[in-house]
Design an enzyme around this catalytic site. Structure first.
Site, PDB file in Angstrom:
ATOM      1  N   LYS A  94       0.854  -1.184   0.000  1.00  0.00           N
ATOM      2  CA  LYS A  94       0.000   0.000   0.000  1.00  0.00           C
ATOM      3  C   LYS A  94       0.885   1.228   0.000  1.00  0.00           C
ATOM      4  O   LYS A  94       2.036   1.162   0.442  1.00  0.00           O
ATOM      5  CB  LYS A  94      -0.879   0.029   1.259  1.00  0.00           C
ATOM      6  CG  LYS A  94      -2.133   0.853   1.074  1.00  0.00           C
ATOM      7  CD  LYS A  94      -3.156   0.072   0.292  1.00  0.00           C
ATOM      8  CE  LYS A  94      -4.512   0.724   0.294  1.00  0.00           C
ATOM      9  NZ  LYS A  94      -5.539  -0.276  -0.037  1.00  0.00           N
TER      10      LYS A  94
HETATM   11  N1  GLU Z   1      -7.167   0.040  -3.229  1.00  0.00           N
HETATM   12  C1  GLU Z   1      -7.929  -1.121  -3.524  1.00  0.00           C
HETATM   13  C2  GLU Z   1      -7.987  -2.070  -2.344  1.00  0.00           C
HETATM   14  O1  GLU Z   1      -7.874  -1.654  -1.201  1.00  0.00           O
HETATM   15  C3  GLU Z   1      -7.484  -1.790  -4.823  1.00  0.00           C
HETATM   16  C4  GLU Z   1      -6.062  -2.253  -4.850  1.00  0.00           C
HETATM   17  C5  GLU Z   1      -5.622  -2.725  -6.235  1.00  0.00           C
HETATM   18  O2  GLU Z   1      -6.430  -2.770  -7.158  1.00  0.00           O
HETATM   19  O3  GLU Z   1      -4.427  -3.031  -6.362  1.00  0.00           O
HETATM   20  O4  GLU Z   1      -8.199  -3.234  -2.479  1.00  0.00           O
END
Ligand code: GLU
Length: 418
Positions: free
Chosen positions: A108
């Site tokens: 993240k």
């Molecule tokens: N931000 C989204 C999540 O928390 C998508 C992450 C992604 O598609 O890599 O799952």
């Protein structure tokens, strides 16, 4: 004196992890290893504002696990972003990707910034500089960002462009959630909300609840909440309450979703929609409803609000919307959870489809995407449901045991270097 300890998303993530580990037979050394992120990058960087002033920003990219494949996870722009939060979100991505059996580790990123206070040019400069700062970590085969709270396809396009300029050629597979014009996937924008609907209605079916007699409340009306509300409405549920950062609206006869969406497109907020009563964000959570979909930020359902929650199902569109105490109170009341790592996994699942399509330079139709998404989400839901009933454990703990086992299998197969 008895100051309550500041909320820590990492504390929640670690406690959830440990609760699941208690139901598994794992080597304690491996448990210690999985508690920690692989690497954490903190960057401080300057951005010129439109008025000629220079402002300093702080950003993060955390890789929790790199064992099952390249790391995958979104980038968040929000004033409260901090290392503890990004670390928790990265760990949640490891379990989410493993639960969906996607060949990814978990990551993240984020920048502590309020994007609504920046002009488009300021946002572009901030994004390009941040992309360049984390370019030591991101790549199509190493770490693939995507949108999260406060970011969108345009931000992904700027990251893709910044990375591609440095490479000397277009590298679309370095991010997902891109615009269609540069290799985005059909269905990606709506994928998270569709996944919320698929898993929430799967849970309703298990409990014998019919859409026409089911009332839904949704906290958060961004990309996840607005689509989830619309899809639940299309399924025939009565969406009685929704809210965004400015406030909420309640109508026990059910809100007209297309009208509400048109209103939000015009005014930017749900709060002053004329066909309902104005309510606060907290009242959205405690509204008379059967399914509650928290689709905003972490820590929203705490020990103060949980006793007043009336829903029978909490379907977690957001990552980590419950505190430990809040969740405990709801579990004691017999509330069924569709846990975040299952409920909101539709987004990263279609991100995976986008990445695969980009690597092949061969693109699928929207109906192919949605059919595949539906299959994967339904299968994952069934696995978690079975594990939960067979072992007599709650849905989150069941989801974690499946996910953790997959990561442990990969660690054991690869072995510890050297
Ligand atoms: N931000 C989204 C999540 O928390 C998508 C992450 C992604 O598609 O890599 O799952």
């Amino acid at each position: 004196m008895n100051e309550p300890r500041r909320y820590s998303a990492s504390d929640v993530a670690l406690a959830q992890f440990e609760r699941a580990v208690a139901h598994m037979q794992l080597d304690p050394d491996l448990v210690e290893y999985l508690r920690r992120p692989r690497r954490e990058l903190i960057v401080h960087f300057p951005v010129y504002m439109d008025d000629g002033r220079m402002a300093m920003y702080t950003g993060y990219r955390v890789h929790h696990s790199t064992v099952r494949g390249p790391t995958k996870g979104g980038i968040r722009y929000h004033p409260d972003v901090n290392l503890d939060e990004v670390r928790a979100l990265a760990m949640w991505m490891t379990w989410k990707n493993a639960l969906m059996n996607l060949p990814y580790g978990g990551a993240k990123g984020g920048v502590a910034v309020d994007p609504s206070q920046l002009s488009r040019n300021e946002l572009r400069r901030l994004t390009r500089r941040f992309a360049s700062e984390i370019s030591v970590l991101i790549s199509p085969e190493g770490d693939i960002p995507a949108p999260d709270v406060g970011t969108n396809p345009q931000v992904m396009a700027w990251i893709m462009d910044t990375y591609s300029v440095a490479q000397g050629h277009a590298t679309p597979a370095v991010v997902t959630g891109k615009p269609l014009s540069i290799g985005g996937s059909e269905g990606r924008t709506e994928a998270t909300g569709i996944g919320v609907m698929i898993t929430a209605t799967a849970m309703m079916e298990k409990l014998g609840m019919k859409p026409e007699t089911t009332r839904v409340a949704v906290q958060g009306f961004g990309n996840v909440g607005s689509v989830a509300a619309k899809k639940m409405w299309e399924r025939g549920c009565r969406v009685v309450a929704v809210s965004d950062v400015h406030g909420g609206i309640y109508n026990d006869r059910g809100l007209d979703l297309p009208k509400l969406l048109a209103h939000v497109a015009r005014t930017g907020t749900v709060g002053d929609f004329p066909e309902g009563d104005q309510i606060t964000n907290r009242e959205t959570l405690t509204a008379a409803c059967d399914v509650l979909i928290p689709a905003a930020l972490e820590g929203q359902i705490d020990e103060q609000v949980a006793p007043d929650i009336q829903a029978r199902i909490v379907a977690e569109g957001a990552n980590g919307p419950c505190t430990l105490e809040g969740e405990r109170i709801l579990l004691e009341k017999g509330v069924e959870f569709v846990p975040d790592i299952l409920c909101n996994a539709g987004g990263v699942t279609v991100s995976y489809f986008e990445w695969v399509q980009g690597l092949m330079s061969f693109f699928w139709t929207e109906s192919e995407i949605i059919t595949r998404l539906e299959r994967l989400m339904t299968e994952a839901f069934e696995q978690v449901w079975q594990a939960s009933r067979e072992q007599g454990i709650d849905m989150r703990t069941a989801a974690y045991t499946i996910a953790i086992q997959r990561v442990v299998d990969a660690v054991e197969a690869r072995g510890i270097y050297p």
